[in-house]
Scaffold this motif. Structure first.
Motif, PDB file in Angstrom:
ATOM      1  N   LEU A  47     -26.833 -26.532 -14.267  1.00 21.51           N
ATOM      2  CA  LEU A  47     -26.365 -27.446 -15.316  1.00 21.51           C
ATOM      3  C   LEU A  47     -26.865 -28.866 -15.074  1.00 21.51           C
ATOM      4  O   LEU A  47     -27.296 -29.549 -16.004  1.00 21.51           O
ATOM      5  N   GLU A  48     -26.857 -29.316 -13.829  1.00 19.36           N
ATOM      6  CA  GLU A  48     -27.344 -30.657 -13.507  1.00 19.36           C
ATOM      7  C   GLU A  48     -28.843 -30.776 -13.797  1.00 19.36           C
ATOM      8  O   GLU A  48     -29.307 -31.801 -14.308  1.00 19.36           O
ATOM      9  N   ARG A  49     -29.610 -29.717 -13.485  1.00 19.38           N
ATOM     10  CA  ARG A  49     -31.051 -29.739 -13.769  1.00 19.38           C
ATOM     11  C   ARG A  49     -31.296 -29.802 -15.281  1.00 19.38           C
ATOM     12  O   ARG A  49     -32.161 -30.539 -15.752  1.00 19.38           O
ATOM     13  N   ARG A  50     -30.528 -29.043 -16.032  1.00 12.03           N
ATOM     14  CA  ARG A  50     -30.676 -29.085 -17.497  1.00 12.03           C
ATOM     15  C   ARG A  50     -30.323 -30.460 -18.055  1.00 12.03           C
ATOM     16  O   ARG A  50     -30.999 -30.972 -18.939  1.00 12.03           O
ATOM     17  N   ILE A  51     -29.255 -31.030 -17.558  1.00 12.13           N
ATOM     18  CA  ILE A  51     -28.839 -32.355 -18.012  1.00 12.13           C
ATOM     19  C   ILE A  51     -29.923 -33.383 -17.676  1.00 12.13           C
ATOM     20  O   ILE A  51     -30.281 -34.226 -18.508  1.00 12.13           O
ATOM     21  N   ALA A  52     -30.472 -33.320 -16.474  1.00 13.06           N
ATOM     22  CA  ALA A  52     -31.517 -34.263 -16.069  1.00 13.06           C
ATOM     23  C   ALA A  52     -32.758 -34.084 -16.950  1.00 13.06           C
ATOM     24  O   ALA A  52     -33.374 -35.073 -17.381  1.00 13.06           O
ATOM     25  N   ARG A  53     -33.137 -32.832 -17.227  1.00 11.04           N
ATOM     26  CA  ARG A  53     -34.310 -32.575 -18.074  1.00 11.04           C
ATOM     27  C   ARG A  53     -34.063 -33.091 -19.501  1.00 11.04           C
ATOM     28  O   ARG A  53     -34.918 -33.730 -20.107  1.00 11.04           O
ATOM     29  N   THR A  54     -32.851 -32.855 -20.022  1.00  8.64           N
ATOM     30  CA  THR A  54     -32.512 -33.330 -21.369  1.00  8.64           C
ATOM     31  C   THR A  54     -32.524 -34.854 -21.422  1.00  8.64           C
ATOM     32  O   THR A  54     -33.018 -35.451 -22.383  1.00  8.64           O
ATOM     33  N   ARG A  55     -31.994 -35.504 -20.385  1.00  6.84           N
ATOM     34  CA  ARG A  55     -32.011 -36.969 -20.331  1.00  6.84           C
ATOM     35  C   ARG A  55     -33.447 -37.502 -20.329  1.00  6.84           C
ATOM     36  O   ARG A  55     -33.759 -38.472 -21.014  1.00  6.84           O
ATOM     37  N   ALA A  56     -34.311 -36.873 -19.547  1.00  6.77           N
ATOM     38  CA  ALA A  56     -35.710 -37.312 -19.476  1.00  6.77           C
ATOM     39  C   ALA A  56     -36.392 -37.141 -20.835  1.00  6.77           C
ATOM     40  O   ALA A  56     -37.126 -38.027 -21.290  1.00  6.77           O
TER      41      ALA A  56
END
Length: 110
Positions: A9-18
């Protein structure tokens, strides 16, 4: 609930933020006054070049590259256009127009 892994979930959130940051930067760049002005100047320059080329084609002359401050008489190559066909066409149009006007006046008077 296979996707509840906190690290995933953290990786997805970071990718979405980028991705979102990239999109916001692209939008900001597109609507920035400096970029809008640059695109407008480029568009006007392109249209002016096309207009000058079409006028040159119509007159039978070739525009040559000029720089700011060049003398206006040096914009066209030295070849002289053949204006005879243009002048003949204008004369013919005027003659036909005059004939039509005279013909209509005679019809009204009779």
């Amino acid at each position: 609930m296979a996707d509840t892994d906190p690290d995933e979930l953290e990786r997805r959130i970071a990718r979405t933020r980028a991705e979102l940051a990239h999109t916001v930067d692209a939008i900001a760049d597109r609507v920035s006054p400096k970029r809008v002005a640059e695109r407008t100047v480029a568009d006007v320059k392109s249209r002016a070049e096309h207009f000058v080329a079409s006028v040159g084609d119509a007159l039978g002359v070739t525009p040559k590259p000029v720089e700011f401050g060049d003398h206006p008489e040096g914009v066209w190559e030295e070849e002289r256009p053949n204006l005879a066909p243009v002048l003949i066409g204008v004369g013919a149009a005027l003659a036909v127009g005059a004939a039509i006007v005279l013909w209509r006046r005679r019809r009204r008077n009779h």
